[in-house]
Motif scaffolding. Structure first.
Motif, PDB file in Angstrom:
ATOM      1  N   LEU A  75      -4.760  -7.166  -5.471  1.00 13.99           N
ATOM      2  CA  LEU A  75      -5.828  -6.192  -5.688  1.00 13.99           C
ATOM      3  C   LEU A  75      -6.359  -5.701  -4.353  1.00 13.99           C
ATOM      4  O   LEU A  75      -6.714  -6.490  -3.482  1.00 13.99           O
ATOM      5  N   LEU A  76      -6.423  -4.367  -4.189  1.00 14.97           N
ATOM      6  CA  LEU A  76      -7.045  -3.744  -3.030  1.00 14.97           C
ATOM      7  C   LEU A  76      -8.250  -2.971  -3.545  1.00 14.97           C
ATOM      8  O   LEU A  76      -8.096  -1.958  -4.247  1.00 14.97           O
TER       9      LEU A  76
ATOM     10  N   PRO B  66       3.524  -9.585  -2.596  1.00 12.08           N
ATOM     11  CA  PRO B  66       3.331  -9.150  -3.985  1.00 12.08           C
ATOM     12  C   PRO B  66       4.403  -8.158  -4.418  1.00 12.08           C
ATOM     13  O   PRO B  66       4.946  -7.420  -3.589  1.00 12.08           O
ATOM     14  N   THR B  67       4.702  -8.163  -5.694  1.00  6.47           N
ATOM     15  CA  THR B  67       5.646  -7.178  -6.241  1.00  6.47           C
ATOM     16  C   THR B  67       4.910  -6.003  -6.873  1.00  6.47           C
ATOM     17  O   THR B  67       5.541  -5.028  -7.281  1.00  6.47           O
ATOM     18  N   ALA B  68       3.575  -6.096  -6.952  1.00  5.40           N
ATOM     19  CA  ALA B  68       2.794  -5.001  -7.534  1.00  5.40           C
ATOM     20  C   ALA B  68       1.401  -4.987  -6.905  1.00  5.40           C
ATOM     21  O   ALA B  68       0.838  -6.039  -6.586  1.00  5.40           O
ATOM     22  N   LEU B  69       0.866  -3.782  -6.746  1.00  6.81           N
ATOM     23  CA  LEU B  69      -0.474  -3.604  -6.194  1.00  6.81           C
ATOM     24  C   LEU B  69      -1.345  -2.849  -7.197  1.00  6.81           C
ATOM     25  O   LEU B  69      -0.917  -1.845  -7.768  1.00  6.81           O
ATOM     26  N   VAL B  70      -2.563  -3.341  -7.392  1.00  6.33           N
ATOM     27  CA  VAL B  70      -3.590  -2.622  -8.150  1.00  6.33           C
ATOM     28  C   VAL B  70      -4.607  -2.162  -7.112  1.00  6.33           C
ATOM     29  O   VAL B  70      -5.221  -2.987  -6.435  1.00  6.33           O
TER      30      VAL B  70
ATOM     31  N   LEU C 178      -6.128   4.529  -0.320  1.00  7.18           N
ATOM     32  CA  LEU C 178      -5.498   3.245  -0.016  1.00  7.18           C
ATOM     33  C   LEU C 178      -4.082   3.187  -0.585  1.00  7.18           C
ATOM     34  O   LEU C 178      -3.187   2.598   0.016  1.00  7.18           O
ATOM     35  N   ALA C 179      -3.887   3.815  -1.746  1.00  7.27           N
ATOM     36  CA  ALA C 179      -2.556   3.828  -2.356  1.00  7.27           C
ATOM     37  C   ALA C 179      -1.571   4.596  -1.474  1.00  7.27           C
ATOM     38  O   ALA C 179      -0.412   4.199  -1.313  1.00  7.27           O
ATOM     39  N   LYS C 180      -2.033   5.701  -0.876  1.00  4.24           N
ATOM     40  CA  LYS C 180      -1.175   6.474   0.027  1.00  4.24           C
ATOM     41  C   LYS C 180      -0.863   5.668   1.280  1.00  4.24           C
ATOM     42  O   LYS C 180       0.256   5.730   1.810  1.00  4.24           O
TER      43      LYS C 180
ATOM     44  N   THR D 202      -3.045   2.856  -9.228  1.00 13.46           N
ATOM     45  CA  THR D 202      -4.247   3.185  -8.468  1.00 13.46           C
ATOM     46  C   THR D 202      -5.275   3.927  -9.326  1.00 13.46           C
ATOM     47  O   THR D 202      -5.051   4.194 -10.509  1.00 13.46           O
ATOM     48  N   CYS D 203      -6.408   4.260  -8.713  1.00 13.01           N
ATOM     49  CA  CYS D 203      -7.437   5.092  -9.335  1.00 13.01           C
ATOM     50  C   CYS D 203      -7.427   6.453  -8.654  1.00 13.01           C
ATOM     51  O   CYS D 203      -7.427   6.520  -7.420  1.00 13.01           O
TER      52      CYS D 203
END
Length: 345
Positions: free
Chosen positions: A187-188, A250-254, A260-262, A283-284
């Motif tokens: 989680l970020l 991690p294999t996945a990021l929320v 931050l996603a970019k 992402t949001c």
């Protein structure tokens, strides 16, 4: 019989030794006037047997059907915002459909913290929808004028508000990733004082426990500042550099912010990590933020259409003197799957 002489604002102003504008603001509960001065002016008006002009009252009532939208946040947080831009668009659309005057006021809380928006104090609107940070003076004015109808977005400090279930959205994000076989999910997120960030943390933590994901969910307590774009991107890259350099990554990021996603996409590319083959990202952000990158980002976004319309009907109830069935109305964000999520490698 001699006709009783009517007392005018000018008469009160002379007696109180203030301007006519100050008298008007004091008697109408508007403007930046201290409590002591306001009380003194009202006492002078009472002693002079002042009676408000009936025609003026009727004129004011004629305009009470109008509503306004206050946008209150620093400029750097508004341009390209997935919160404010759709809010403004759907408010304009609502006013057009309802045949009411569209009134939008920008209020910078950093510059105008000591002022109250004119839409609230100038008699331009019978009620307002309030988006963003509520300044000190405005909070005080709202407490002193509890009868003025106001509905906020994502601010539980106020009695009537529209609240987005970001906790539920984050939960469904992790649920989807778990269904794709992901066990190491990071989680970020930003500071928990913001509704969105707090909701993302709560939903993520609950989902990790429910789906029994690995405990090592990578610094989920770390809080990004999420200030200007350049600093946010830089902080995101620095964080992801350390994240992707770990032996077990991690294999996945929320991720709670599209910037931050970019930054995560850039860093993954730099490290030879393919998205979504090697790493899934959720992402949001709104469509503009999530579809103008490659691969297009799976996301949740604020349901601006539903939020604006529910806020409007809640505000109408208050303006018409009706007691709403709910003071806090919940809205579920919209979840959209795009190209950045796939089965766990």
């Amino acid at each position: 019989m001699m006709k009783k002489k009517s007392v005018k604002l000018k008469d009160i102003a002379i007696q109180a030794e203030v301007s006519v504008a100050t008298v008007s603001a004091a008697l109408n509960g508007t403007g930046r006037i201290g409590d002591e001065l306001r009380s003194r002016i009202m006492e002078v008006a009472r002693q002079m047997n002042y009676e408000p002009n009936l025609a003026a009252r009727l004129l004011k009532q004629k305009h009470c059907n109008d509503i306004g939208l206050v946008i209150s946040d620093p400029p750097r947080r508004i341009a390209g915002s997935g919160f404010f831009q759709p809010m403004i668009y759907h408010f304009i659309q609502l006013c057009d459909e309802q045949g009411i005057r569209c009134q939008i006021e920008y209020h910078d809380p950093d510059v105008k913290d000591g002022q109250v928006p004119a839409l609230m104090t100038g008699g331009f609107a019978g009620g307002v929808l309030y988006g963003g940070a509520v300044g000190t003076a405005t909070r005080r004015w709202i407490r002193e004028n509890p009868s003025f109808p106001i509905v906020t977005f994502e601010d539980r400090d106020f009695e009537y508000t529209i609240h987005s279930r970001y906790d539920l959205a984050a939960y469904r994000m992790v649920q989807h990733l778990a269904a794709l076989g992901h066990r190491h999910v990071a989680l970020l997120a930003g500071l928990p004082r913001y509704e969105l960030q707090q909701g993302m943390r709560e939903g993520f933590s609950r989902a990790v426990a429910d789906f029994r994901l690995d405990v090592a969910c990578w610094d989920r307590e770390y809080a990004f500042r999420l200030e200007n774009d350049a600093d946010t991107m830089r902080e995101g890259v620095e964080y992801c550099e350390k994240l992707f350099a770990r032996t077990v990554r991690p294999t996945a990021l929320v991720i709670s912010d599209a910037r931050l996603a970019k930054a995560a996409l850039y860093t993954a590319l730099k490290h030879g990590i393919d998205v979504p083959r090697d790493l899934s990202i959720f992402t949001c952000g709104n469509e503009y933020e999530t579809e103008q990158v490659y691969p297009a980002l799976s996301s949740i976004r604020w349901n601006a259409h539903e939020a604006i319309y529910k806020a409007y009907h809640l505000l109408r109830s208050l303006m018409e003197g009706r007691i709403p069935a709910e003071k806090v109305i919940e809205v579920e964000p919209v979840l959209t799957l795009r190209d950045s999520t796939a089965r766990c490698p």
